[in-house]
Each structure stands twice: as structure tokens, then as C-alpha cells.
Design an enzyme around this catalytic site. Structure first.
Site, short mmCIF file in Angstrom:
data_model
loop_
_atom_site.label_atom_id
_atom_site.label_comp_id
_atom_site.label_asym_id
_atom_site.label_seq_id
_atom_site.Cartn_x
_atom_site.Cartn_y
_atom_site.Cartn_z
N ASP A 14 0.89 -1.14 0.03
CA ASP A 14 -0.65 -0.22 0.03
C ASP A 14 0.65 1.04 -0.34
OD1 ASP A 14 -2.55 -1.76 0.56
OD2 ASP A 14 -1.89 -1.76 2.37
N GLU A 174 -11.25 0.80 -3.42
CA GLU A 174 -10.17 1.67 -2.68
C GLU A 174 -9.02 1.89 -2.18
OE1 GLU A 174 -9.91 -3.56 -0.01
OE2 GLU A 174 -8.57 -3.11 -1.91
C1 6LW Z 1 -5.71 -1.59 1.97
C2 6LW Z 1 -6.30 -2.02 0.52
C3 6LW Z 1 -5.86 -2.80 0.19
O1 6LW Z 1 -5.85 -1.24 3.07
O2 6LW Z 1 -5.08 -3.81 1.38
O3 6LW Z 1 -4.41 -3.67 -2.00
C4 6LW Z 1 -5.89 -3.19 2.16
N1 6LW Z 1 -5.41 -2.92 -1.45
O4 6LW Z 1 -6.05 -0.82 -0.39
C5 6LW Z 1 -4.72 -3.70 2.88
O5 6LW Z 1 -3.38 -3.60 2.97
#
Ligand code: 6LW
Length: 491
Positions: A14, A174
Site C-alpha cells: 500500500d 479502495e
Molecule cells: C488495504 C486495501 C488493500 O487497505 O489492501 O491493496 C488493504 N489494497 O486498500 C490492506 O493492505
């Protein structure tokens, strides 16, 4: 110059990046590990040096008995008006908060909480206003990328939380990040989930509150249709302009163990992909919307690769980390050795065993370390989470000292092999390749093979969760364990 991906290897998921005074600063998530949120500096986006962590005090983050892959989720780093902000979620307590500092090499503030739910919070600053967004629930109950204006001094909401984008139709919208480039607002996010279907999508608007118009050819970056290919899961990224004016996406991705081996044990790593803005105001990424292993970047520098990690050339406060909040009285950490004292907490528990670890950064590696114990058990673990870990150790049983190999998979705790040794010390060795972890002990009588553990059981595909293998020195029982001559070499 030509650089190779990943630009940062091992479990550093991330990534988020900002620029301040010509230097780039990156943060990554850290989940149950402490200190939280590793912090890196770079002058070219390719070579990253860890300068510390953001969450260094217990008062900043609750990690007590949290599950593996709970705790600190995706952070965002931003620089505004001389101040750095890092905003993240404690997924275990469901709290969104930020901390700040005016000195990137110094300590960060106590947390400032924001009453908007969801994960992957981000900040956007403009004209003295601060906007907070997350993938959460708006005040009217709508789900998506949700935004409110906040008082940056107090974290208090100054507006309602409003849904500003629903994404392009993929699951798990996300990591929203907002940018203003040439007068246009770009909202970039990830969709598809952080596995093989991961992707980066975006939309644009003339207003900070939308409406956002989807890029017609979303996703802008994904490796979801690139199989068989080692680099998978590209997503969750941040857009950044380098010092030559060129744009890039710094994203996570992972390297599967081999072609046709869809397992990854090294966690999610950091990839850099070039971005091109076009006359119509839309941007594209990579050569064909995928992330490759190698790209050209402007600049007269070499990509630096560190292949050997020792006690002497690492810093206990930077590369090394604990499981949850450590019982600090059990650690004596010196320049050339570590003296650990065990407790009755084992590696199988969601607690804080005596453990200090460094991320495994590549498949093929040799780890060796001298160890001397006076009781109990101590050794080196290849640790994915409390139910999946392999360790080579020394332990005292009925007055004898033995070397042992333990394989823990899915709740099965199996001693694969033991070897009685006639001293209190030995050298423990792990040799890993793309498929296996092979364990050895070296005594006065020579080197002895104890057995192997299959690598694919220490992966997210088996364990679930969001972390990667961490190589940990650990002690269990009422003992003193002295580790010296540690060496982790990548081949
Ligand atoms: C994070 C989300 C994700 O919060 O994995 O790859 C989760 N994306 O955005 C945990 O790393």
C-alpha cells in the site's frame, strides 16, 4: 537510466508517496508489526532509504492482541504548508486517524481521529481547506469514495460525508487519492481486491466534490490479464511527478513464486510504472496499461541494490520490527548481537512473543546466525502468521541441547527433525529458493540438514491476510539467547 521492479522488495504494501523540497517520502502499511508505518526517502523514486517509522509510540496505535493482518491498514502521506501528514486506519478498532510532523526525521504527533468510517483514508489540501476521503459510508448511507471537509487542527468534520465516486464497477473500491493537475481534479483508486484481479482506475472532474467522469478505458493499470507472468496484483497506488516533470504511479504488486505457481510469500512489494498525460487530459500507464519488470526513467544514477543484511549494517529501529507492542525488557540489542529473553508466549499466539524480525526481500536467500542458549527454546523463524511459520531452533530438553526443525501449517505443529548437539551453541542456517525453505544446523561436527518446508504454505494464498514472510529471531521460555554473526544474503 533503466530500473528494475520492484523498486522496494519484500512486505511493504500500500505505498503512498509525497514530495517535499525535491525529495520523495513513502509510507507503507504494517498491520500487527511495531513500530508502525515504515517511512522511506528517495531523490529519484527508484532508490529508497528507510529513515524510520511514523508510529513509534504505544500511545499512537493500539496493537494489543490484534489478529495478524489487523491493525495498521493502508496509509497516505501528504505534505502541506511545511507539515507532513500520515493518515491511516486501525482496522481492528475501526478508527481513522492522522498524525503529523514538521520534521520528517523526528517524532510524529499523537493521533487525531476523524469521525468518518471506511479504510484507506487520504487527505487533499487546497486553498486553506483540508478534505478527508476514505472508501466508506456517506452520511446518507451510500457506499463508495466518501469525502468530507475537516478542520486539520482538530480532525472535526466541517461538512457532511458525501459519496463522490462509485468507481468503474469493480469490487473493493479502495485507496482513493485526489490530485489537481492542470486545473483538473483526478480521483484515482484501486478496484478488484488486492489479489490477482487488482487494478487501478480513475475519474476526473472540474470540482473537488465531483461529478467525476470515469476514464473511458479503465482500468488504467492492471496485470489481471497477464498470466502466466511473475508480476501480479498491481493496484493500490499513488500518482507522483518526478523532479524532471514526468509522472509515475507508485503501486503495490507481488511476485508469484514462479510461472504457473500462483502463490506469493514475499508479501506485496513496491512497483514504479511510468504515466503519460495526453492532449485530451486523460493519462495512461505503462506501455500497454500493465506493469512490467523494467522501465527507463530520466536521470543519471544507478539503481542501488543491497544484497547482504547483517546486525552491523542494519539499524534495530529501521529494518527490524516486533510483533505487536514488545515487552522491551526482553530485548538487549547491540551493534553486533542481540540478547533475547523468552517468555511463555509462543509464536502461535496473537500476542507479543519475544521476536524481532526483518522482512524476507527475495526468493533465493541464505540466512545464518550463531546462537547460544541457556534454557528454553530460541531460533530463527520464517514467519507468515501465527498459524503458518517454520523455525529452526536450539532447545534444552531434559538437560540435553538439541537442534530442531518445526513446521507449523494450518494449526498443525510438527517437529520434523531433531539432532542432539553436545554444546549450548550452534549456527542456524536457512537456505530458501523459489519453492522451499531448507534448514540446517552447523555444529563442531559439521553442517547437518534438518529438513525442508514447502514455501507455498507461507503465502497469502494459504494463510490469507495481507502480510509477507518476516525472518524473526525469537526466544520462548525462561532463558537468555544470544544471537550473533547474523547474515541474510540474497542470491
Ligand atoms: C488495504 C486495501 C488493500 O487497505 O489492501 O491493496 C488493504 N489494497 O486498500 C490492506 O493492505
Amino acid at each position: 537510466m533503466k530500473y528494475k521492479n520492484p523498486v522496494l522488495k519484500g512486505f511493504y504494501p500500500d505505498p503512498s508517496v509525497c514530495v517535499a523540497n525535491g525529495k520523495f517520502y513513502m509510507v507503507c502499511s504494517s498491520f500487527q508489526y511495531f513500530p508502525g508505518v515504515p517511512l522511506f526517502e528517495s531523490s529519484n523514486l527508484v532508490n529508497w532509504t528507510q529513515i524510520g517509522h511514523v508510529l513509534t509510540r504505544k500511545s499512537q496505535i493500539m496493537l494489543e492482541k490484534i489478529n495478524s493482518s489487523g491493525g495498521v491498514f493502508a496509509p497516505t502521506i501528504r505534505f502541506n504548508d511545511g507539515r507532513f501528514y500520515m493518515v491511516t486506519t486501525n482496522d481492528t478498532t475501526h478508527q481513522n486517524f492522522y498524525v503529523y510532523t514538521d520534521d520528517i526525521y523526528g517524532e510524529w504527533s499523537e493521533p487525531v481521529y476523524v469521525a468518518q468510517d471506511g479504510i484507506d483514508p487520504s487527505l487533499y489540501f487546497e486553498d486553506g481547506k483540508a478534505y478527508f476521503m476514505s472508501n466508506g459510508t456517506a452520511d446518507n448511507g451510500e457506499n463508495g469514495v466518501v469525502q468530507c471537509e475537516i478542520n486539520i487542527e482538530t480532525g472535526e468534520k466541517l461538512s457532511e460525508s458525501r459519496c463522490i465516486w462509485h468507481g468503474s464497477g469493480g469490487r473493493f473500491l479502495e485507496s482513493p487519492h485526489l490530485y489537481k493537475i492542470n486545473g483538473v481534479y483526478y480521483l484515482m483508486a484501486a478496484e478488484g481486491g488486492t489479489e490477482y484481479g487488482h487494478m487501478i482506475t480513475y475519474a476526473r472532474s472540474s470540482s473537488v466534490w465531483g461529478e467525476f467522469e470515469n476514464y473511458p478505458r479503465n482500468p488504467v493499470l492492471t496485470n489481471r490479464n497477464k498470466a502466466p507472468y511473475i508480476i501480479q496484483g498491481i493496484g493500490h497506488g499513488d500518482l507522483i511527478q518526478d523532479n524532471n516533470g514526468e509522472w509515475h504511479i507508485l503501486s503495490l504488486g507481488f511476485r508469484q513464486m514462479d510461472l504457473w505457481m500462483p502463490y506469493h510469500n514475499l508479501g506485496r512489494e513496491v512497483f514504479l510504472t511510468p504515466v503519460k498525460f495526453h492532449e485530451d487530459g486523460w493519462f495512461t500507464a505503462g506501455n500497454d496499461g500493465t506493469a512490467d519488470e523494467s522501465y527507463e526513467i530520466d536521470g543519471d544514477f544507478e539503481q542501488t541494490v543491497k544484497n547482504i543484511y547483517t546486525f552491523e549494517n542494519t539499524d534495530w529501529n529501521k529494518e527490524w520490527c516486533y510483533l505487536r507492542h514488545p515487552h522491551t525488557e526482553n530485548y538487549e540489542l547491540y551493534d553486533d548481537r542481540a540478547v533475547l529473553h523468552g517468555t511463555d508466549i509462543t509464536l502461535d499466539e496473537t500476542d507479543s512473543p519475544t521476536f524481532i524480525g526483518i522482512r524476507q526481500m527475495d526468493f533465493c536467500t541464505e540466512i545464518s546466525c550463531s546462537l547460544k542458549i541457556d534454557g528454553g527454546e530460541a531460533g530463527i523463524t520464517a514467519y507468515m502468521c501465527e498459524s503458518e511459520h517454520y523455525e529452526v531452533c536450539l532447545r534444552k530438553e531434559n538437560g540435553r541441547t538439541e537442534a530442531a526443525l518445526r513446521l507449523n501449517i494450518g494449526g498443525i505443529k510438527h517437529i520434523q527433525n531433531t539432532l542432539t548437539i553436545d554444546a549450548d551453541n550452534a549456527v542456524l542456517i536457512i537456505r530458501a529458493d523459489r519453492y522451499n525453505y531448507n534448514f540446517f544446523v552447523k555444529t563442531q561436527s559439521g553442517e547437518h540438514y534438518l529438513g525442508s518446508g514447502v514455501g507455498k504454505y507461507l503465502t497469502s494464498e494459504v494463510s490469507g491476510g495481507f502480510t509477507g514472510v518476516v525472518l524473526g529471531l525469537y526466544a520462548v521460555g525462561d532463558n537468555t539467547a544470544e544471537f550473533s554473526e547474523f547474515k541474510c544474503e540474497y542470491k
